[in-house]
Design a protein around this motif. Sequence first.
Motif, PDB file in Angstrom:
ATOM      1  N   ARG A  16       6.455   7.609   2.348  1.00 31.30           N
ATOM      2  CA  ARG A  16       4.824   7.801   2.686  1.00 31.30           C
ATOM      3  C   ARG A  16       4.151   6.805   3.421  1.00 31.30           C
ATOM      4  NH1 ARG A  16       7.119  12.141   2.226  1.00 31.30           N
ATOM      5  NH2 ARG A  16       6.577  14.042   1.056  1.00 31.30           N
ATOM      6  N   MET A  17       4.236   5.547   2.798  1.00 30.91           N
ATOM      7  CA  MET A  17       3.728   4.378   2.987  1.00 30.91           C
ATOM      8  C   MET A  17       4.092   3.504   4.237  1.00 30.91           C
ATOM      9  SD  MET A  17       0.674   4.416   1.807  1.00 30.91           S
ATOM     10  CE  MET A  17       0.366   6.414   1.356  1.00 30.91           C
ATOM     11  N   ARG A  34       1.800   8.342   6.929  1.00 26.79           N
ATOM     12  CA  ARG A  34       1.081   7.628   6.343  1.00 26.79           C
ATOM     13  C   ARG A  34      -0.398   8.194   6.407  1.00 26.79           C
ATOM     14  NH1 ARG A  34       2.355   2.802   7.348  1.00 26.79           N
ATOM     15  NH2 ARG A  34       0.671   2.530   8.971  1.00 26.79           N
ATOM     16  N   TYR A  74       2.170   5.202  -5.091  1.00 29.60           N
ATOM     17  CA  TYR A  74       2.929   5.597  -4.047  1.00 29.60           C
ATOM     18  C   TYR A  74       4.121   4.208  -4.024  1.00 29.60           C
ATOM     19  CZ  TYR A  74       0.347   9.378  -1.920  1.00 29.60           C
ATOM     20  OH  TYR A  74      -0.370  10.551  -1.801  1.00 29.60           O
ATOM     21  N   GLU A  92      -0.731  11.518   4.892  1.00 30.02           N
ATOM     22  CA  GLU A  92      -0.867  11.680   3.580  1.00 30.02           C
ATOM     23  C   GLU A  92      -2.308  11.290   3.092  1.00 30.02           C
ATOM     24  OE1 GLU A  92       1.264  12.039  -0.321  1.00 30.02           O
ATOM     25  OE2 GLU A  92       1.563  12.922   2.138  1.00 30.02           O
ATOM     26  N   ILE A 103      -1.630  -0.423   5.773  1.00 33.71           N
ATOM     27  CA  ILE A 103      -1.848   0.325   4.995  1.00 33.71           C
ATOM     28  C   ILE A 103      -3.574   0.084   4.573  1.00 33.71           C
ATOM     29  CG2 ILE A 103      -1.748   0.400   2.355  1.00 33.71           C
ATOM     30  CD1 ILE A 103       1.445   0.007   2.692  1.00 33.71           C
TER      31      ILE A 103
END
Length: 437
Positions: free
Chosen positions: A383-384, A390, A367, A393, A424
């Motif tokens: 996306r992150m 996030r 990613y 996903e 994350i």
Amino acid sequence: MKKIISALLAGCCLTSLTAQDVVVKGPDEKLQLVVFTSPAEKPSYSITYNGKTMLEKSPLGMNTNIGDFAKGMKLTGHTVTPIDTVYHQDRIKTSQVHYQANELNCHFENLKGQKIDIVFRVGNNDVAFRYTLPRQDGKGSVTVTAEETGFRFPQQTTTFLCPQSDAMIGWKRTKPSYEEEYKADAPMSDRSQYGHGYTFPCLFRIGDDGWVLVSETGVDSRYCGSRLSDVSEDNLYTIAFPMAEENNGNGTVAPAFALPGATPWRTITVGETLKPIVETTVAWDVVRPLYETKYDYRFGRGTWSWILWQDGSINYDDQVRYIDFAAAMGYEYALIDNWWDTNIGRERMKSLVEYARSKGVELFLWYSSSGYWNDIEQGPVNRMDNAIIRKREMKWLQSLGVKGIKVDFFGGDKQETMRLYEDILSDADDHGLMVIF
């Protein structure tokens, strides 16, 4: 005290001691730290090993939005406490570490009576130190505008350093990417390639006397990542904060944290040979896990097609070949790099995961870290860096049986980037995912 001072002077300590200066040795007494505390000067320190100077008198302190903790600092007391612990790690160079050190806590007050502690850990080959601040005058937060922290080397020192690049340059404006070239055994007089100093870790050779490695540890969402400045005329390197241009200009360069609070640890590893440099565990010795993970993660070996075949290999058939390769080698994982969302697609990824698992292989997927601080087209992007997207996903990844993610091309070292790393990791743990940054 007289014996200690005599020994110091005989051991090539370059600066005379006063009654207020503090001396602490490591457990085997080869490594020696001196903290100089004259109110007429900024606090400073020096390091010797086996009587040889590794760091000359180097400044301490920091400037903040609530007070100056560098000038006119008065030592009000200090304590020394031995540390002797054993801990286990299954992701570093040794699984069991016996950590021994002497902890020196120096209590200072500035001209306004505001308090700060400087905490040192002195081991057999490592010194780590950080600043800790209590609540001040009812204030519950602080912004650090600059650190005075420095590292002054003897004249005969040569360097093994990686220059910090300009921000927002290079391929797709992704720098700094920490891929600049090291110069080996360069004189200190050489300037860094871009004029922004050097990326940690930084290695120095003190002529024939030994080696010094300077770095940091314990950086989290309450601070920024740092680097070393270019050297001054008197062989001094200082701590430098991120550049304003990093992260496409988003986020502050000045870290802030709640009070009471502490900065990351600055670490210095010394040795007569490179052996202590290679074997040091100081990055883990002085920190504790931020949280207990929900899942038990077991990393292993993997294949990665991109390293040889690059973007063109990110297709279903080539990834089957690399999964078969991992299985034949007895490897646990295969990493599928950028463009998988386009070239393989989300629907076919489900069958690829199932195929890999039938071969006893688990998958990692690539990613981009974001979409707004560089020009990367390779997907997946965007996306992150958003909590809602996030988590959605990661829930999908978990439902497929994906075991981990590789998150690439972060925008710099600002505090907001450190916060993103942490977010994350926390969300990934909620979904049973390992992370490669």
